[in-house]
Write a protein that holds these residues in place. Structure first.
Motif, PDB file in Angstrom:
ATOM      1  N   LEU A  39       0.903  -1.201   0.051  1.00 40.06           N
ATOM      2  CA  LEU A  39       0.097  -0.058  -0.074  1.00 40.06           C
ATOM      3  C   LEU A  39       0.956   1.142  -0.010  1.00 40.06           C
ATOM      4  N   VAL A  40       1.838   1.106   1.001  1.00 42.55           N
ATOM      5  CA  VAL A  40       2.795   2.357   0.856  1.00 42.55           C
ATOM      6  C   VAL A  40       3.555   2.726  -0.427  1.00 42.55           C
ATOM      7  N   LEU A  41       3.915   1.532  -1.061  1.00 43.93           N
ATOM      8  CA  LEU A  41       4.639   1.510  -2.153  1.00 43.93           C
ATOM      9  C   LEU A  41       3.807   2.071  -3.251  1.00 43.93           C
ATOM     10  N   THR A  52      14.962  15.331   0.799  1.00 45.49           N
ATOM     11  CA  THR A  52      13.447  15.670   0.844  1.00 45.49           C
ATOM     12  C   THR A  52      13.037  15.111   2.184  1.00 45.49           C
ATOM     13  N   LEU A  53      13.765  14.383   3.318  1.00 44.23           N
ATOM     14  CA  LEU A  53      13.246  14.050   4.420  1.00 44.23           C
ATOM     15  C   LEU A  53      13.083  15.379   5.372  1.00 44.23           C
ATOM     16  N   LYS A  54      13.974  16.060   5.287  1.00 43.07           N
ATOM     17  CA  LYS A  54      14.213  17.167   6.298  1.00 43.07           C
ATOM     18  C   LYS A  54      12.766  18.223   6.294  1.00 43.07           C
ATOM     19  N   TRP A  55      12.330  18.468   7.424  1.00 44.30           N
ATOM     20  CA  TRP A  55      11.184  19.187   7.632  1.00 44.30           C
ATOM     21  C   TRP A  55      11.173  20.406   6.971  1.00 44.30           C
ATOM     22  N   LEU A 261      10.827   7.271   5.883  1.00 46.44           N
ATOM     23  CA  LEU A 261       9.883   8.201   5.418  1.00 46.44           C
ATOM     24  C   LEU A 261       8.431   8.237   6.353  1.00 46.44           C
ATOM     25  N   VAL A 262       7.893   6.952   6.035  1.00 50.04           N
ATOM     26  CA  VAL A 262       6.737   6.488   6.820  1.00 50.04           C
ATOM     27  C   VAL A 262       6.593   6.835   8.082  1.00 50.04           C
ATOM     28  N   ARG A 263       7.644   6.540   8.775  1.00 49.12           N
ATOM     29  CA  ARG A 263       7.489   6.791  10.369  1.00 49.12           C
ATOM     30  C   ARG A 263       7.473   8.233  10.654  1.00 49.12           C
ATOM     31  N   LYS A 264       8.125   9.205   9.716  1.00 51.59           N
ATOM     32  CA  LYS A 264       7.965  10.645   9.967  1.00 51.59           C
ATOM     33  C   LYS A 264       6.710  11.078   9.517  1.00 51.59           C
ATOM     34  N   GLU A 265       6.045  10.488   8.575  1.00 44.23           N
ATOM     35  CA  GLU A 265       4.822  11.096   7.906  1.00 44.23           C
ATOM     36  C   GLU A 265       3.735  10.673   9.190  1.00 44.23           C
ATOM     37  N   LEU A 266       3.929   9.507   9.672  1.00 41.43           N
ATOM     38  CA  LEU A 266       2.780   9.103  10.854  1.00 41.43           C
ATOM     39  C   LEU A 266       3.076   9.766  11.991  1.00 41.43           C
ATOM     40  N   VAL A 267       4.117  10.156  12.636  1.00 45.36           N
ATOM     41  CA  VAL A 267       4.395  10.855  13.613  1.00 45.36           C
ATOM     42  C   VAL A 267       3.698  12.349  13.428  1.00 45.36           C
ATOM     43  N   PHE A 268       3.951  12.845  12.245  1.00 45.50           N
ATOM     44  CA  PHE A 268       3.564  14.049  11.707  1.00 45.50           C
ATOM     45  C   PHE A 268       1.879  14.218  11.791  1.00 45.50           C
ATOM     46  N   ALA A 269       1.479  13.206  11.360  1.00 45.35           N
ATOM     47  CA  ALA A 269       0.053  13.197  11.159  1.00 45.35           C
ATOM     48  C   ALA A 269      -0.651  12.906  12.759  1.00 45.35           C
ATOM     49  N   VAL A 270      -0.164  12.197  13.119  1.00 40.92           N
ATOM     50  CA  VAL A 270      -0.692  11.957  14.524  1.00 40.92           C
ATOM     51  C   VAL A 270      -0.457  13.059  15.383  1.00 40.92           C
ATOM     52  N   ALA A 271       0.559  13.759  15.325  1.00 36.51           N
ATOM     53  CA  ALA A 271       0.634  15.110  16.129  1.00 36.51           C
ATOM     54  C   ALA A 271      -0.452  16.379  15.626  1.00 36.51           C
ATOM     55  N   TRP A 272      -0.732  16.166  14.366  1.00 36.76           N
ATOM     56  CA  TRP A 272      -1.601  17.194  13.961  1.00 36.76           C
ATOM     57  C   TRP A 272      -2.841  16.744  14.344  1.00 36.76           C
ATOM     58  N   ILE A 273      -3.476  15.461  14.310  1.00 40.27           N
ATOM     59  CA  ILE A 273      -4.641  15.291  14.537  1.00 40.27           C
ATOM     60  C   ILE A 273      -4.838  15.316  16.201  1.00 40.27           C
ATOM     61  N   ALA A 274      -3.837  15.414  16.874  1.00 44.78           N
ATOM     62  CA  ALA A 274      -4.085  15.369  18.191  1.00 44.78           C
ATOM     63  C   ALA A 274      -4.059  17.000  18.522  1.00 44.78           C
TER      64      ALA A 274
END
Ligand code: HEM
Ligand code: HEM
Length: 464
Positions: A39-41, A52-55, A261-274
């Protein structure tokens, strides 16, 4: 004797046959992981450049837009359970939602705040794409799709605004849709079509409802999928590349998408949802009394994202303020990738040190000159506009527009002659300047316009 048909092979058997015994995981955990990985791929390549991984490169703004859109779709579907697009039931439903439905108020707040945040975040994403020059070849089409999405997002916000059917909704939509009536020739018919009649009423609510819950979200979602696909098709994100590329820029280091990349995206998404959740718990979405067509608030303002337009209307003939200037602005944005075609310094913020200084200058001038012009127009030029015998289209439309064009021309002469700006830097300068001017106009409209839409200091406003 008839042959017994062989049962079709199960999905797992077919995948196993394709992959061969070695690659196919033997336990459930491994199989789940395989499904998640593929799915991710579908969304990402298997490896991505470290840069491109830099915030500080993307600020995660495109991803955040997608998160907000998903939240809107989820909360929107829940809201549908307790909403009737009819007058006055719509308003009564919102009251009930707030007091009698479990978590009803919270869901509404989340929907309201994510929608408003989405406009801000999508515009910031546009600014980041502009600042890194990522609209240039081969990403022209994705830039155009992005602008189309932004317009649809504004449309979704605007149609949603009416649904609570309170005073705020009724009058903001009345003011907002009146802008459409200035379209030459078809303005009146277009307004009637959108409103479903001569003014905002029960049919408007129904029109906006169907646009809001089906047509616009479907359009945005479809374009978003295509937008994601194009990011991959265009070779992934832009990578900083200067005129004389370093070996690192020529062949950037890459790491695997999973997990980096996916780990960063997940942390970012969870932080924003919170963050959105906490904000929505603390700050309720506004709701005023039920819509009353006979009682106009003073001032009657459009939704905040249209306040720049409403401000323009205070200074120009409606044809110029509501149609010509915004039309030119959107057309200019569409045209950008086709006038700025040199590919050097793609991916570098503001192209170079000089570009950064010029952009800063443009922001400074925008902040200073826009209020100066508003004051000048308000107190000095306005009486010229209404001299008896003058055609307002000329005195209050074309003449001030020509004056502004002259001002921009002189500014251009100055930055090319004195500051040696090249054509790309000129584009950077003017887009930044005009963009800043629009943001300042929006802020003046929101914060510095009081009763009768006269200029005022917010702290002088009587508290009611
Ligand atoms: C719902 C709104 C949007 C969503 C969900 C979205 C999503 C994304 C995502 C996830 C990316 C990849 C990386 C990043 O975060 O920058 C991206 C890149 C891009 N977006 Fe958007 N976007 C949206 C709106 C826009 C708008 C308004 C524009 C501009 C008008 C735009 C133009 C682009 C371009 C040109 C790229 C490629 C950038 C590069 O290669 O560096 N997008 N978008
Ligand atoms: C881009 C996506 C969307 C945006 C920007 C958006 C925006 C908004 C806004 C600003 C409101 C007014 C909220 C308020 O102040 O009460 C609203 C209300 C509403 N929206 Fe959406 N929405 C989106 C998607 C959806 C979807 C997909 C659905 C349903 C399938 C939906 C259903 C509703 C309903 C039922 C209301 C009325 C209830 C209320 O006002 O709280 N929305 N929307």
């Amino acid at each position: 004797m008839p042959e017994t048909p062989t049962p079709p092979a199960s999905l797992i058997t077919r995948i196993r046959a394709r992959l061969g015994p070695k690659e196919f995981p033997s336990d459930d955990r491994g199989r789940i992981r395989m499904v998640v990985d593929s799915l991710v791929l579908h969304l990402h390549p298997s490896k991505v450049p470290v840069t491109t991984l830099k915030w500080t490169y993307t600020w995660g703004l495109g991803g955040l837009s997608a998160v907000l859109l998903t939240m809107l779709i989820f909360t929107g579907i829940i809201l549908l359970n307790n909403y009737t697009p009819a007058v006055p039931q719509a308003y009564l439903d919102i009251l009930e939602l707030r007091s009698n439905v479990w978590f009803g108020e919270l869901i509404r707040n989340i929907h309201h705040w994510s929608a408003n945040l989405l406009i801000v975040v999508a515009v910031l994403h546009l600014i980041r794409v502009f600042a890194t020059g990522a609209y240039r070849h081969p990403r022209e089409l994705n830039w155009l799709i992005g602008i189309a999405m932004l317009l649809l997002i504004i449309g979704a916000n605007f149609t949603g605004y009416l649904l609570p059917w309170d005073q705020l909704a009724f009058w903001a939509i009345t003011v907002g849709t009146s802008i459409v009536s200035y379209v030459p020739l078809i303005g009146e018919s277009l307004t009637r079509l959108i409103l479903g009649g001569p003014e905002v009423g029960a049919r408007t609510l129904l029109n906006f409802y169907s646009l809001h819950i089906a047509i616009l979200p479907l359009g945005i979602f479809t374009l978003m999928m295509y937008h994601f696909w194009r990011v991959r098709k265009d070779g992934g994100l832009t990578l900083p590349k200067s005129i004389t590329p370093t070996p690192e820029e020529e062949k950037p280091e890459r790491v695997t998408t999973l997990p980096h990349l996916v780990r960063k995206e997940l942390v970012f998404a969870v932080a924003w949802i919170a963050a959105v959740l906490i904000f929505s718990m603390l700050v309720p979405a506004p709701l005023e009394g039920i819509a009353n067509p006979d009682l106009s608030p003073n001032p009657a303002k459009a939704p905040w994202y249209f306040m720049g337009l409403q401000e323009l209307l205070l200074h120009f003939h409606p044809l110029v303020g509501a149609i010509v200037i915004p039309g030119m602005a959107v057309f200019g944005l569409f045209l950008l990738p086709f006038v700025d075609v040199r590919l050097d310094n793609v991916g570098v913020y503001f192209r170079s040190g000089r570009g950064r200084s010029l952009s800063l200058l443009a922001v400074g001038l925008g902040i200073f000159l826009t209020p100066a012009w508003v004051l000048l127009d308000e107190f000095i030029l306005d009486w010229v506009a209404w001299l008896p015998g003058w055609d307002p289209l000329l005195s209050n439309g074309l003449i001030p527009l020509a004056l502004i064009a002259l001002g921009l021309f002189l500014l251009d002469e100055w930055i090319t002659r004195s500051l040696n700006a090249n054509p790309e830097e000129q584009i950077l300068f003017f887009v930044t300047f005009l963009f800043t001017a629009f943001i300042i106009l929006t802020m003046i409209g929101i914060f510095f316009r009081g009763p009768g839409m006269a200029l005022f200091w917010p702290w002088d406003m009587p508290v009611h």
